[in-house]
Design a protein around this motif. Sequence first.
Motif, PDB file in Angstrom:
ATOM      1  N   ARG A  50     -18.691   2.555  17.995  1.00 44.49           N
ATOM      2  CA  ARG A  50     -19.520   1.628  17.235  1.00 44.49           C
ATOM      3  C   ARG A  50     -19.875   0.346  17.969  1.00 44.49           C
ATOM      4  O   ARG A  50     -20.878  -0.285  17.650  1.00 44.49           O
ATOM      5  CB  ARG A  50     -18.803   1.276  15.937  1.00 44.49           C
ATOM      6  CG  ARG A  50     -18.573   2.486  15.049  1.00 44.49           C
ATOM      7  CD  ARG A  50     -17.611   2.169  13.918  1.00 44.49           C
ATOM      8  NE  ARG A  50     -17.107   3.398  13.331  1.00 44.49           N
ATOM      9  CZ  ARG A  50     -16.009   4.017  13.744  1.00 44.49           C
ATOM     10  NH1 ARG A  50     -15.287   3.526  14.704  1.00 44.49           N
ATOM     11  NH2 ARG A  50     -15.629   5.137  13.175  1.00 44.49           N
ATOM     12  N   VAL A  51     -19.040  -0.074  18.924  1.00 40.30           N
ATOM     13  CA  VAL A  51     -19.286  -1.321  19.655  1.00 40.30           C
ATOM     14  C   VAL A  51     -18.913  -1.158  21.119  1.00 40.30           C
ATOM     15  O   VAL A  51     -18.099  -0.305  21.478  1.00 40.30           O
ATOM     16  CB  VAL A  51     -18.487  -2.518  19.067  1.00 40.30           C
ATOM     17  CG1 VAL A  51     -18.942  -2.855  17.668  1.00 40.30           C
ATOM     18  CG2 VAL A  51     -17.004  -2.261  19.099  1.00 40.30           C
TER      19      VAL A  51
ATOM     20  N   VAL B 172     -23.750  -6.506   9.833  1.00 38.68           N
ATOM     21  CA  VAL B 172     -22.896  -6.125  10.968  1.00 38.68           C
ATOM     22  C   VAL B 172     -22.433  -7.380  11.703  1.00 38.68           C
ATOM     23  O   VAL B 172     -21.255  -7.509  12.055  1.00 38.68           O
ATOM     24  CB  VAL B 172     -23.642  -5.146  11.907  1.00 38.68           C
ATOM     25  CG1 VAL B 172     -22.877  -4.953  13.209  1.00 38.68           C
ATOM     26  CG2 VAL B 172     -23.879  -3.822  11.212  1.00 38.68           C
TER      27      VAL B 172
ATOM     28  N   LEU C 237     -18.565  -8.596  12.246  1.00 37.01           N
ATOM     29  CA  LEU C 237     -17.993  -8.796  13.587  1.00 37.01           C
ATOM     30  C   LEU C 237     -17.470 -10.211  13.752  1.00 37.01           C
ATOM     31  O   LEU C 237     -16.427 -10.427  14.376  1.00 37.01           O
ATOM     32  CB  LEU C 237     -19.033  -8.469  14.657  1.00 37.01           C
ATOM     33  CG  LEU C 237     -19.386  -6.987  14.811  1.00 37.01           C
ATOM     34  CD1 LEU C 237     -20.520  -6.814  15.796  1.00 37.01           C
ATOM     35  CD2 LEU C 237     -18.168  -6.187  15.242  1.00 37.01           C
TER      36      LEU C 237
ATOM     37  N   ALA D 155     -23.239  -4.325  19.345  1.00 38.53           N
ATOM     38  CA  ALA D 155     -23.166  -3.320  18.288  1.00 38.53           C
ATOM     39  C   ALA D 155     -24.058  -2.138  18.635  1.00 38.53           C
ATOM     40  O   ALA D 155     -25.191  -2.301  19.068  1.00 38.53           O
ATOM     41  CB  ALA D 155     -23.593  -3.932  16.963  1.00 38.53           C
TER      42      ALA D 155
ATOM     43  N   SER E 167     -22.682   1.384  14.197  1.00 39.64           N
ATOM     44  CA  SER E 167     -22.030   0.279  13.487  1.00 39.64           C
ATOM     45  C   SER E 167     -22.711  -0.024  12.155  1.00 39.64           C
ATOM     46  O   SER E 167     -22.118  -0.659  11.290  1.00 39.64           O
ATOM     47  CB  SER E 167     -21.992  -0.972  14.358  1.00 39.64           C
ATOM     48  OG  SER E 167     -23.305  -1.427  14.614  1.00 39.64           O
TER      49      SER E 167
ATOM     50  N   LEU F 230     -14.848  -1.244  12.028  1.00 41.55           N
ATOM     51  CA  LEU F 230     -15.264  -2.212  13.045  1.00 41.55           C
ATOM     52  C   LEU F 230     -14.057  -2.990  13.567  1.00 41.55           C
ATOM     53  O   LEU F 230     -13.933  -3.221  14.770  1.00 41.55           O
ATOM     54  CB  LEU F 230     -16.312  -3.171  12.480  1.00 41.55           C
ATOM     55  CG  LEU F 230     -17.706  -2.594  12.248  1.00 41.55           C
ATOM     56  CD1 LEU F 230     -18.592  -3.614  11.556  1.00 41.55           C
ATOM     57  CD2 LEU F 230     -18.332  -2.148  13.552  1.00 41.55           C
TER      58      LEU F 230
END
Length: 116
Positions: free
Chosen positions: A28-29, A61, A65, A86, A90, A98
């Motif tokens: 996702r990241v 998002v 984060l 991202a 995500s 996350l």
Amino acid sequence: MLARPFRLTRGTDYKSVVRRGVRCGGARVVTSMLTTGEAREPRFGFIISKQVGTAVIRNTVRRRLKAVCAEAIAAVPQGTDVVIRALPASATASFSELRSDVTRCLGRLGRQTDAA
């Protein structure tokens, strides 16, 4: 959330972290970390492209984060810059997913920079 001293604000800072820092990728990241050795608080920056989704999704998002990084400030050494990019996955990820991706990468990168 994330106070001003803990944020990257200049494009040159983003560029140096992404180009010269160590990187850890996930589903996702993608997290990049650069230790500068300066006596200051760690700073965080976020890159969320339009591929992630609409403006509402991108802002959600980004807020998630930022909250994850606010929790992780104590675990990041002083003088460290972190950029989190991202990925499109995500957009559908939960906060806990996350958080697990970011904390895993921060832990891994922290061990790499300690060994270097």
